[in-house]
Write an enzyme that holds these catalytic residues in place. Structure first.
Site, PDB file in Angstrom:
ATOM      1  N   ASP A   8       0.571  13.197  38.244  1.00  0.00           N
ATOM      2  CA  ASP A   8      -0.459  13.607  39.200  1.00  0.00           C
ATOM      3  C   ASP A   8       0.160  14.014  40.527  1.00  0.00           C
ATOM      4  O   ASP A   8       0.946  13.271  41.116  1.00  0.00           O
ATOM      5  CB  ASP A   8      -1.436  12.454  39.440  1.00  0.00           C
TER       6      ASP A   8
ATOM      7  N   TYR B 275       0.715  17.621  48.778  1.00  0.00           N
ATOM      8  CA  TYR B 275       1.418  16.342  48.844  1.00  0.00           C
ATOM      9  C   TYR B 275       2.817  16.571  49.390  1.00  0.00           C
ATOM     10  O   TYR B 275       3.547  17.438  48.914  1.00  0.00           O
ATOM     11  CB  TYR B 275       1.501  15.701  47.464  1.00  0.00           C
TER      12      TYR B 275
ATOM     13  N   HIS C  49     -10.047  18.652  45.069  1.00  0.00           N
ATOM     14  CA  HIS C  49      -9.443  17.462  45.665  1.00  0.00           C
ATOM     15  C   HIS C  49     -10.422  16.648  46.514  1.00  0.00           C
ATOM     16  O   HIS C  49     -10.530  15.433  46.357  1.00  0.00           O
ATOM     17  CB  HIS C  49      -8.239  17.879  46.526  1.00  0.00           C
TER      18      HIS C  49
ATOM     19  N   GLY D 224       0.585  -8.062  48.164  1.00  0.00           N
ATOM     20  CA  GLY D 224       0.950  -9.183  49.009  1.00  0.00           C
ATOM     21  C   GLY D 224       1.937  -8.839  50.108  1.00  0.00           C
ATOM     22  O   GLY D 224       2.443  -9.737  50.790  1.00  0.00           O
TER      23      GLY D 224
ATOM     24  N   THR E 128       9.963   3.623  44.418  1.00  0.00           N
ATOM     25  CA  THR E 128      11.286   3.390  43.836  1.00  0.00           C
ATOM     26  C   THR E 128      11.136   3.145  42.338  1.00  0.00           C
ATOM     27  O   THR E 128      10.058   2.771  41.848  1.00  0.00           O
ATOM     28  CB  THR E 128      11.978   2.162  44.454  1.00  0.00           C
TER      29      THR E 128
END
Length: 356
Positions: A59, A64, A131, A225, A299
């Site tokens: 996607d 972007y 979009h 978290g 990552t």
């Protein structure tokens, strides 16, 4: 229970025969243009890890990382383009002073698709989304433009993102009546932090044959978290640039309520021996209307962790705790229709089952 165990346990997307992985790879992090993404080498590792594990659903969007995301994908997919499902979006403003370089209208749509085809280094887009709803373009203009792109072979399927349920349902009805290409996918923000789409958008999608593709299933990272109550004082800014925390605050994802929910996610994760991110993603996969949440890992290590969500199984009591902590009010007419008094005057003591 997630209902899926591997990325190559494919699902049909909406009312189509298109087969996609149960977790989509989001490429919004591909590129450093906005100040918080991944460089080319790390983006390549993320892409390769996803594909090697059997993933096929990628996607991105026209702007972007200012177009870098599509350009990188054009390189990364050069050797296996046909085996992948590439989804991109049009609407975002491509030139600041050009009023027709953004929006939902036909001129913006056609120019954006041509630019995406060049950057993606391909002659067709598997799935094109509108979009963001612009509230100005007539729906028949949008639908006819999309259908023309499908008939020209430049786009195979069409979908919609970030739009009101009543407009989406109206568009799907028009497409059906006129024999135009139907919408097969709906992108919405959906997570334990943002469940208001359960009122109308998700039920509408199930009824009309649109596969739901949640974005930000980790609540901008809050459900992992990584943020604390000390971060609540971080200043908000109306921009997608800066740090990732800037973006999360600007999006309204970092709140006291969100942190309370994140605390419950962490508790459940500790009980299961998994990470909070895996719990949050696995919860979205439980919804029968959801086809594939989008994971926007920065990552390869984050991606590996996210993919572990496919193996998470909940106890019923754990699901109850998550859903009680994140519960929303459905509002009218949903709560009125669910009342015992309303049901009694409609069907009395009759027992009626709806099977889909």
């Amino acid at each position: 229970m997630s209902g899926a165990r591997t990325l190559d346990t494919y699902r049909l997307l909406g009312r189509s025969g298109l087969r996609v992985s149960p977790l989509a790879l989001g490429a919004m992090t591909f590129g450093l243009d906005l100040g918080w993404g991944a460089d080319k080498d790390e983006s390549r590792k993320v892409f390769d890890t996803y594909v090697e594990r059997g993933g096929n659903f990628i996607d991105t969007a026209s702007q972007y990382t200012n177009g870098t995301s599509e350009q990188m994908l054009g390189e990364f997919t050069a050797d296996n383009r046909e085996s992948l499902v590439l989804a991109t979006k049009y609407t975002m403003l491509r030139r600041p002073n050009d009023p027709n370089s953004g929006g939902n209208q036909r001129k913006s749509m056609m120019a954006s698709v041509e630019a995406s085809l060049r950057k993606l280094n391909t002659d067709y887009i598997d799935l094109l989304y509108l979009h963001v709803w612009d509230a100005t373009t007539p729906v028949d203009e949008i639908l006819r433009g999309m259908d023309d792109l499908v008939r020209a072979g430049k786009v195979l399927y069409v979908g919609i993102s970030d739009a009101p349920a009543w407009q989406v349902s109206r568009m799907q009805t028009i497409a059906d009546l006129r024999g135009w290409s139907p919408l097969i996918a709906l992108q919405v923000e959906y997570s334990l932090i943002e469940r208001t789409v359960e009122r109308d958008l998700v039920p509408m999608a199930r009824e009309l044959g649109l596969g739901v593709i949640p974005w930000s299933p980790l609540g901008g990272g809050v459900l992992t978290g990584k943020y604390s109550r000390a971060d609540l004082n971080h200043p908000a800014q109306a921009s997608v640039t800066g740090t990732r925390k800037d973006v999360v605050v600007a999006a309204g994802s970092l709140t006291e309520r969100a942190l309370d929910i994140a605390d419950v996610v962490k508790e459940v994760a500790a009980e299961l021996g998994v990470t909070p991110a895996q719990v949050a993603l696995a919860w979205t996969l439980r919804n029968p209307g959801v086809t594939a949440p989008i994971i926007g890992a920065r990552t390869a290590a984050q991606l590996e962790d996210n993919l572990g969500a496919l193996d998470v199984e909940f106890e019923a009591a754990q699901v109850d705790r998550l859903e009680q902590a994140s519960a929303i009010e459905l509002g009218f007419p949903h709560e009125m229709l669910a009342r015992a008094m309303t049901r009694s005057v409609v069907q009395g003591d009759l027992k009626v089952e709806k099977r889909v």
